[in-house]
Scaffold this motif. Structure first.
Motif, PDB file in Angstrom:
ATOM      1  N   VAL A  64      23.419   0.098  11.940  1.00  0.00           N
ATOM      2  CA  VAL A  64      22.581   0.910  11.616  1.00  0.00           C
ATOM      3  C   VAL A  64      22.046   1.841  12.959  1.00  0.00           C
ATOM      4  O   VAL A  64      21.854   1.150  13.691  1.00  0.00           O
ATOM      5  CB  VAL A  64      21.232   0.507  10.758  1.00  0.00           C
ATOM      6  CG1 VAL A  64      21.899   0.191   9.402  1.00  0.00           C
ATOM      7  CG2 VAL A  64      20.485  -0.406  11.455  1.00  0.00           C
ATOM      8  N   LEU A  65      21.405   2.933  12.733  1.00  0.00           N
ATOM      9  CA  LEU A  65      21.122   3.677  13.979  1.00  0.00           C
ATOM     10  C   LEU A  65      19.639   3.191  14.446  1.00  0.00           C
ATOM     11  O   LEU A  65      18.854   3.750  14.262  1.00  0.00           O
ATOM     12  CB  LEU A  65      20.948   5.267  13.694  1.00  0.00           C
ATOM     13  CG  LEU A  65      22.191   5.820  13.077  1.00  0.00           C
ATOM     14  CD1 LEU A  65      22.209   7.266  12.975  1.00  0.00           C
ATOM     15  CD2 LEU A  65      23.494   5.325  14.039  1.00  0.00           C
ATOM     16  N   ASP A  88      10.751   0.906  12.556  1.00  0.00           N
ATOM     17  CA  ASP A  88      10.221  -0.431  12.170  1.00  0.00           C
ATOM     18  C   ASP A  88      10.500  -1.104  11.152  1.00  0.00           C
ATOM     19  O   ASP A  88      10.021  -2.232  10.801  1.00  0.00           O
ATOM     20  CB  ASP A  88       8.748  -0.100  12.438  1.00  0.00           C
ATOM     21  CG  ASP A  88       8.285  -0.032  13.921  1.00  0.00           C
ATOM     22  OD1 ASP A  88       8.810  -0.359  14.859  1.00  0.00           O
ATOM     23  OD2 ASP A  88       7.194   0.452  14.088  1.00  0.00           O
ATOM     24  N   SER A  89      11.202  -0.500  10.242  1.00  0.00           N
ATOM     25  CA  SER A  89      11.397  -0.865   8.818  1.00  0.00           C
ATOM     26  C   SER A  89      12.892  -1.494   8.628  1.00  0.00           C
ATOM     27  O   SER A  89      13.595  -1.567   9.428  1.00  0.00           O
ATOM     28  CB  SER A  89      11.240   0.446   7.804  1.00  0.00           C
ATOM     29  OG  SER A  89      12.493   1.179   7.815  1.00  0.00           O
ATOM     30  N   VAL A  90      13.050  -2.167   7.498  1.00  0.00           N
ATOM     31  CA  VAL A  90      14.195  -2.843   7.052  1.00  0.00           C
ATOM     32  C   VAL A  90      15.132  -1.915   6.934  1.00  0.00           C
ATOM     33  O   VAL A  90      16.332  -2.396   7.347  1.00  0.00           O
ATOM     34  CB  VAL A  90      13.937  -3.432   5.621  1.00  0.00           C
ATOM     35  CG1 VAL A  90      13.796  -2.590   4.657  1.00  0.00           C
ATOM     36  CG2 VAL A  90      15.162  -4.529   5.428  1.00  0.00           C
ATOM     37  N   GLY A 351      26.657  -5.084   2.111  1.00  0.00           N
ATOM     38  CA  GLY A 351      26.597  -5.824   3.145  1.00  0.00           C
ATOM     39  C   GLY A 351      24.989  -6.110   3.605  1.00  0.00           C
ATOM     40  O   GLY A 351      24.416  -6.224   2.631  1.00  0.00           O
ATOM     41  N   PRO A 352      24.848  -6.106   4.783  1.00  0.00           N
ATOM     42  CA  PRO A 352      23.633  -6.539   5.191  1.00  0.00           C
ATOM     43  C   PRO A 352      22.231  -5.783   4.629  1.00  0.00           C
ATOM     44  O   PRO A 352      21.201  -6.104   4.535  1.00  0.00           O
ATOM     45  CB  PRO A 352      23.454  -6.681   6.673  1.00  0.00           C
ATOM     46  CG  PRO A 352      24.787  -6.804   7.232  1.00  0.00           C
ATOM     47  CD  PRO A 352      25.552  -6.037   6.027  1.00  0.00           C
ATOM     48  N   HIS A 353      22.475  -4.430   4.516  1.00  0.00           N
ATOM     49  CA  HIS A 353      21.677  -3.446   4.051  1.00  0.00           C
ATOM     50  C   HIS A 353      21.780  -2.825   2.589  1.00  0.00           C
ATOM     51  O   HIS A 353      21.417  -2.049   2.241  1.00  0.00           O
ATOM     52  CB  HIS A 353      21.734  -2.201   4.848  1.00  0.00           C
ATOM     53  CG  HIS A 353      21.080  -2.468   6.413  1.00  0.00           C
ATOM     54  ND1 HIS A 353      21.725  -2.884   7.499  1.00  0.00           N
ATOM     55  CD2 HIS A 353      19.785  -2.023   6.699  1.00  0.00           C
ATOM     56  CE1 HIS A 353      20.863  -3.125   8.382  1.00  0.00           C
ATOM     57  NE2 HIS A 353      19.764  -2.588   8.119  1.00  0.00           N
TER      58      HIS A 353
END
Length: 405
Positions: A64-65, A88-90, A351-353
């Motif tokens: 992610v960016l 700062d967020s998930v 995936g992870p997100h």
């Protein structure tokens, strides 16, 4: 590096492309699972095929960016509260930060927890249906988005987090302004200023609520997370983003879904007669007309996708909405078919997100839509809705309906 907009991106971001991107998606599919963009383009490639999208979303070489990526071009983003909140967020976390945040929030948004919340969801939906009936009596048009689609998930996530009911009415405007920074393409200075103002207001609100819960804990998520080990700016950012995502995406699932069902009367009749069909209907709504159409990832190392080289540090535009219409994965992909089997789409990413609130959104959709159709068998559109123009959080601003005829 100077970046430019390629013909593909120009067409996607044009007025016709924003109104209806699916013809463009079909043309992209005819070219294969991904297309390389010329040097100097904003992205190295557009990725739109089902398998290729899945690769990018799951591959640890694509990230992610995050702040590291943004700092390579400029640190000016740090002057914007809205961008800092997202970073700062998930939504933009990676590695151990992502794992820790998902562990803390994931226990509340698991499939098991969502199933346990169904009586609460059904109770809230029932009250809102009664409210709709009162507002729409004698054939008065009612805005389904304002009076039901936004209220249901807002009240559900509000109860989970512990947001007092009187406070919830002020959130839709702030959330809409804040979420504008998520859209693909350039944001205007006016939009960025509004997003920053919303971020500051939301941060101040949740900081006050967090302090109140630390002083007087309650049976809610904010109390549970108050001393969960996250730094306060990170905790506040995640409360904002989880709340925003918790009702904007589900509101658009409900609005997009209702519009689809009204356009397909046979499917609508079947669902109204048999609520057990609702889970399959929700999956097809999510595949066919999802609330989120894209993601952006950058290559942490030199890598490739679908035979296209992506140098380290370059980004790719991932069209999840196009992957959901990939004809190599979904037969007759442009047909709305709630009877589909093997309907594994990317409406909630992968995936992870993968979306934390996927199970909760599904539960709200499967309970709300049959209840609406059975209570209002004559429900129709009062007027055609205005076109949708967003790819992130794609939904209707208003959906005027008539409940009785």
């Amino acid at each position: 590096m100077t970046t430019s907009t390629t013909p593909w991106l120009r067409e996607l971001l044009s007025e016709p492309g924003r109104r209806d991107p699916y013809p463009l998606y079909a043309r992209l599919h005819a070219l294969g699972p991904a297309v390389a963009l010329p040097p100097g383009s904003r992205h190295a490639a557009i990725v739109h095929g089902y398998e290729a999208v899945g690769q990018v979303l799951r591959d640890p070489d694509f990230r992610v960016l995050d702040a590291e990526y943004l700092d390579r071009t400029s640190t000016r983003w740090r002057a914007h509260p809205a961008v800092r909140t997202m970073q700062d967020s998930v939504f933009h976390a990676s590695g151990e930060n992502l794992a820790r945040t998902r562990r803390l929030f994931g226990q509340v948004f698991s499939a098991t927890k969502a199933a346990a919340l169904e009586p609460m969801i059904d109770r809230i939906a029932g009250g809102l249906v009664d409210r709709l009936a009162a507002l729409g009596a004698d054939g008065v048009p009612v805005d389904f988005m304002a009076e039901f689609a936004l209220r249901l998930p807002s009240d559900v996530i509000g109860e989970l987090l512990g947001i007092p009911e009187p406070d919830r009415a002020g959130f839709p405007r702030r959330v809409r302004d804040f979420d504008a920074i998520l859209e693909v393409g350039q944001r205007s200075f006016r939009e960025l200023r509004a997003a920053d103002a919303a971020a500051e207001e939301l941060t101040a609100y949740f900081a006050g609520l967090l302090a109140a819960r630390r002083a007087h804990p309650a049976d809610d998520l904010i109390s549970a997370l108050a001393d969960g080990g996250l730094p306060e700016p990170v905790l506040l950012a995640n409360l904002i983003v989880v709340f925003n995502a918790g009702f904007r995406t589900t509101a658009n699932l409900l609005g997009n879904g209702l519009r689809l069902l009204l356009a397909h009367p046979d499917a609508r009749t079947k669902l109204g007669a048999d609520p057990a069909l609702a889970p399959a209907y929700v999956e097809e709504i999510l595949r066919f007309d999802p609330p989120v159409h894209f993601a952006i990832r950058f290559a942490a190392e030199d890598t490739d996708v679908a035979g296209i080289s992506v140098p380290r540090g370059r980004s790719v535009l991932v069209l999840t909405g196009a992957a959901n219409r990939d004809p190599t994965r979904f037969p007759d992909p442009d047909r709305f078919d709630p009877g589909r089997t093997d309907n594994h789409h990317y409406a909630f990413s992968a995936g992870p997100h993968y979306c934390l609130g996927a199970a909760l959104g599904r539960a709200e959709g499967k309970l709300a839509l049959p209840r609406l159709l059975s209570r209002f068998p004559s429900l129709t559109l009062a007027v055609e809705p205005s076109p949708r123009r967003h790819f992130m959080l794609r939904g209707y601003d208003r959906l005027e309906v008539l409940l009785v005829r």
